[in-house]
Design a protein around this motif. Structure first.
Motif, PDB file in Angstrom:
ATOM      1  N   PHE A 195       7.689  -1.365   9.034  1.00 58.26           N
ATOM      2  CA  PHE A 195       6.612  -0.942   8.201  1.00 58.26           C
ATOM      3  C   PHE A 195       5.999   0.300   8.928  1.00 58.26           C
ATOM      4  N   LYS A 196       5.156   1.197   7.994  1.00 60.60           N
ATOM      5  CA  LYS A 196       4.523   2.207   8.596  1.00 60.60           C
ATOM      6  C   LYS A 196       2.729   2.285   8.167  1.00 60.60           C
ATOM      7  N   TYR A 197       1.880   2.466   8.895  1.00 57.02           N
ATOM      8  CA  TYR A 197       0.641   2.530   8.378  1.00 57.02           C
ATOM      9  C   TYR A 197       0.536   3.749   7.617  1.00 57.02           C
ATOM     10  N   CYS A 198      -0.402   3.562   6.607  1.00 56.85           N
ATOM     11  CA  CYS A 198      -0.602   4.702   5.649  1.00 56.85           C
ATOM     12  C   CYS A 198      -1.667   4.643   4.650  1.00 56.85           C
ATOM     13  N   SER A 199      -2.059   5.673   3.865  1.00 56.38           N
ATOM     14  CA  SER A 199      -2.972   5.259   2.819  1.00 56.38           C
ATOM     15  C   SER A 199      -2.643   5.676   1.437  1.00 56.38           C
ATOM     16  N   GLU A 200      -3.147   5.404   0.292  1.00 55.27           N
ATOM     17  CA  GLU A 200      -3.106   5.782  -0.951  1.00 55.27           C
ATOM     18  C   GLU A 200      -2.758   7.117  -1.275  1.00 55.27           C
ATOM     19  N   GLY A 201      -1.930   7.876  -2.009  1.00 53.82           N
ATOM     20  CA  GLY A 201      -1.801   9.065  -2.206  1.00 53.82           C
ATOM     21  C   GLY A 201      -0.560   9.456  -2.431  1.00 53.82           C
ATOM     22  N   ASP A 202       0.096  10.864  -2.071  1.00 61.12           N
ATOM     23  CA  ASP A 202       1.523  11.159  -1.997  1.00 61.12           C
ATOM     24  C   ASP A 202       2.091  10.771  -0.753  1.00 61.12           C
ATOM     25  N   ASN A 203       2.679   9.632  -0.921  1.00 60.13           N
ATOM     26  CA  ASN A 203       3.297   9.024   0.218  1.00 60.13           C
ATOM     27  C   ASN A 203       5.013   9.069   0.641  1.00 60.13           C
ATOM     28  N   VAL A 204       5.389  10.388   0.254  1.00 60.42           N
ATOM     29  CA  VAL A 204       6.799  10.764   0.578  1.00 60.42           C
ATOM     30  C   VAL A 204       7.208  10.835   1.902  1.00 60.42           C
ATOM     31  N   SER A 239      13.702  11.107 -10.846  1.00 61.68           N
ATOM     32  CA  SER A 239      12.625  10.697 -11.269  1.00 61.68           C
ATOM     33  C   SER A 239      11.525  10.994 -10.581  1.00 61.68           C
ATOM     34  N   TRP A 240      11.411  11.562  -9.542  1.00 58.98           N
ATOM     35  CA  TRP A 240      10.369  11.879  -8.375  1.00 58.98           C
ATOM     36  C   TRP A 240       9.826  13.212  -9.028  1.00 58.98           C
ATOM     37  N   GLU A 241      10.429  13.867  -9.940  1.00 60.19           N
ATOM     38  CA  GLU A 241       9.627  14.850 -10.670  1.00 60.19           C
ATOM     39  C   GLU A 241       8.419  14.665 -11.132  1.00 60.19           C
ATOM     40  N   TYR A 242       8.449  13.369 -11.817  1.00 60.01           N
ATOM     41  CA  TYR A 242       7.191  12.871 -12.470  1.00 60.01           C
ATOM     42  C   TYR A 242       6.476  11.908 -11.690  1.00 60.01           C
ATOM     43  N   PHE A 243       6.183  12.134 -10.511  1.00 61.13           N
ATOM     44  CA  PHE A 243       5.454  11.360  -9.840  1.00 61.13           C
ATOM     45  C   PHE A 243       3.890  11.467 -10.349  1.00 61.13           C
ATOM     46  N   ILE A 251       0.858  -1.107   0.009  1.00 61.77           N
ATOM     47  CA  ILE A 251       0.110   0.038  -0.088  1.00 61.77           C
ATOM     48  C   ILE A 251       0.659   1.266  -0.014  1.00 61.77           C
ATOM     49  N   GLY A 252       0.726   2.317  -0.872  1.00 59.99           N
ATOM     50  CA  GLY A 252       1.407   3.330  -1.014  1.00 59.99           C
ATOM     51  C   GLY A 252       2.768   3.328  -1.514  1.00 59.99           C
ATOM     52  N   ASN A 253       3.236   2.003  -1.574  1.00 56.49           N
ATOM     53  CA  ASN A 253       4.645   1.865  -2.313  1.00 56.49           C
ATOM     54  C   ASN A 253       5.579   2.384  -1.327  1.00 56.49           C
ATOM     55  N   VAL A 254       5.342   2.346  -0.204  1.00 51.81           N
ATOM     56  CA  VAL A 254       6.180   3.387   0.976  1.00 51.81           C
ATOM     57  C   VAL A 254       7.682   2.640   0.855  1.00 51.81           C
ATOM     58  N   GLY A 255       7.737   1.195   0.921  1.00 52.92           N
ATOM     59  CA  GLY A 255       9.138   0.648   0.929  1.00 52.92           C
ATOM     60  C   GLY A 255       9.768   0.744  -0.287  1.00 52.92           C
TER      61      GLY A 255
END
Length: 316
Positions: free
Chosen positions: A264-273, A302-306, A93-97
C-alpha cells in the motif's frame, strides 16, 4: 414449476417418504443440494411434504437457493491455477489498488475468464473498460488471467456494503481448491496517518516467507515494513487506516496458512494515477511482469473519462 428430470422427482419422493426418519435432516440437505444444482424450485419440493413440514422445508431450501445465487465464483473448471499468484485490490482511499489492477490488466493484455458475485458488494454492470470495440461487459468483480506470468487478477469495481466474512471464506476456499500459491492485496492509506515523509514509499505486510526471508530482495525493492499496530482484547494487530478490507482479509488468510502480502501507499483523494503508478512499478520490480520503462505501461481506454466528458463548447 417443473422438476427438471425423473431422477429429481424420485429423489424428492424418497426424501418425502422418509420425513419421520432419524436421518430426515441429512436427506433434506442432500435434497437441497441436488435441487439447487439442477435449478429445481423450492416450492415444488415443499409440495411433496406433509403440510405441517412445508414451511420448514421452504425456509431451509430457499436459504440454500439464495446462498447459491449470492455466493458464486464462476471460472471454467478446466483452467489450472495451481501455483498461480492471485492479485486483488481492496476498495480504499483514492482507489489506488483498483487503478493499479487496471494498469496490470491493460499493460499485460490479460483476458477475462470469469466473475465473482457476492452480496458484500454492490452489483454493477458496464461496458468493457479496456477495449472500446468489445461487446463484452464488466461486472462488480471480474477475473483476468495471465498465463505467461502465472497470475490471476480479481478486479473489484464497487464498494462493499455487507458482511465480509462470507466473501473471505469463499475466497479462501477458492484459493485452496485451485491450489493458488500466494495472494497479493493492493491498497492505500490516509496520507495524514504518515508522520514521516520518507514513508511515502511503498509499505508492506507479509506472511509470505519466501519474501520476508529474502533480505536482499527487500533491500533492492526499498519497501518499508508496516509496523503500526492496534491493541484489541490483549492482542496486537497491524492495521491500515483507510485501507478497506485489506487488513481483515490478510488476517483471515493468515489463519489458513495462505501466504499473503499487502502492498500500500499513503495518498489522499483526487487524481491518484501517480499513486497507482508507484504501486505498479514497485510490484513490477518484485515480479518482473513487463519491461521497466514507461512505454510498456498502457492506460485503459476507460481512463479517458475519469472526470467526465469534456465541457460543452456552448458554455463559451
Amino acid at each position: 414449476m417443473k422438476v427438471q428430470s425423473t431422477k429429481d422427482l424420485l429423489c424428492f419422493t424418497e426424501i418425502r417418504d422418509s420425513w419421520d426418519d432419524e436421518c430426515f435432516l441429512d436427506k433434506l440437505h442432500v435434497l437441497a443440494q441436488g435441487a439447487l444444482s439442477s435449478w429445481a424450485m423450492p416450492l415444488k419440493m415443499a409440495a411433496l411434504f406433509p403440510e405441517r413440514h412445508r414451511g420448514a422445508v421452504m425456509r431451509d431450501v430457499t436459504c440454500r437457493y439464495v446462498q447459491y445465487l449470492v455466493n458464486m465464483i464462476k471460472i471454467p473448471e478446466e483452467i489450472n491455477l495451481e501455483n498461480y499468484t492471485l492479485m486483488l485490490p481492496s476498495v480504499a482511499i483514492g482507489n489506488v489498488g483498483q487503478l493499479c489492477i487496471d494498469l496490470l490488466i491493460s499493460s499485460l493484455n490479460l483476458r477475462k475468464i470469469g466473475s465473482l458475485w457476492n452480496s458484500m458488494f454492490l452489483p454493477i454492470c458496464g461496458l468493457d473498460p479496456y477495449d472500446k470495440k468489445s461487446n463484452s461487459i464488466c461486472t462488480t468483480a471480474d477475473f483476468y488471467l495471465g498465463t505467461c506470468h502465472n497470475i490471476i487478477l480479481l478486479q473489484l469495481r464497487s464498494p462493499y456494503v455487507g458482511n465480509s466474512n462470507e466473501f473471505f471464506d469463499e475466497l479462501a476456499q477458492f484459493i485452496q481448491r485451485k491450489r493458488i500459491n500466494k495472494i497479493i492485496i493492493l491498497t492505500s492509506s490516509y496520507d495524514y496517518e504518515c508522520a514521516d515523509r520518507s514513508e511515502f514509499k511503498i509499505k508492506y505486510l507479509t506472511s509470505d516467507e519466501s519474501l520476508s526471508n529474502d533480505e536482499k530482495l527487500l533491500k533492492n525493492l526499498c519497501w518499508i515494513p508496516h509496523i503500526k499496530s492496534l491493541k484489541t482484547d490483549s492482542t496486537e494487530q497491524c492495521y491500515i487506516p483507510g485501507g478497506g478490507f485489506a487488513n481483515g482479509l490478510y488476517g483471515y488468510l493468515k489463519t489458513f496458512g495462505i501466504p499473503c502480502t499487502v502492498l500500500f501507499k499513503y495518498c489522499s483523494e483526487g487524481d491518484n494515477v501517480s499513486d497507482a503508478l508507484v504501486l505498479f512499478k514497485g510490484l513490477n520490480e518484485w515480479l518482473n511482469l513487463i519491461n521497466n520503462d514507461t512505454n510498456s505501461i498502457k492506460y485503459p481506454s476507460s481512463w479517458e473519462y475519469f472526470f467526465g466528458n469534456p465541457p460543452s463548447l456552448d458554455m463559451y
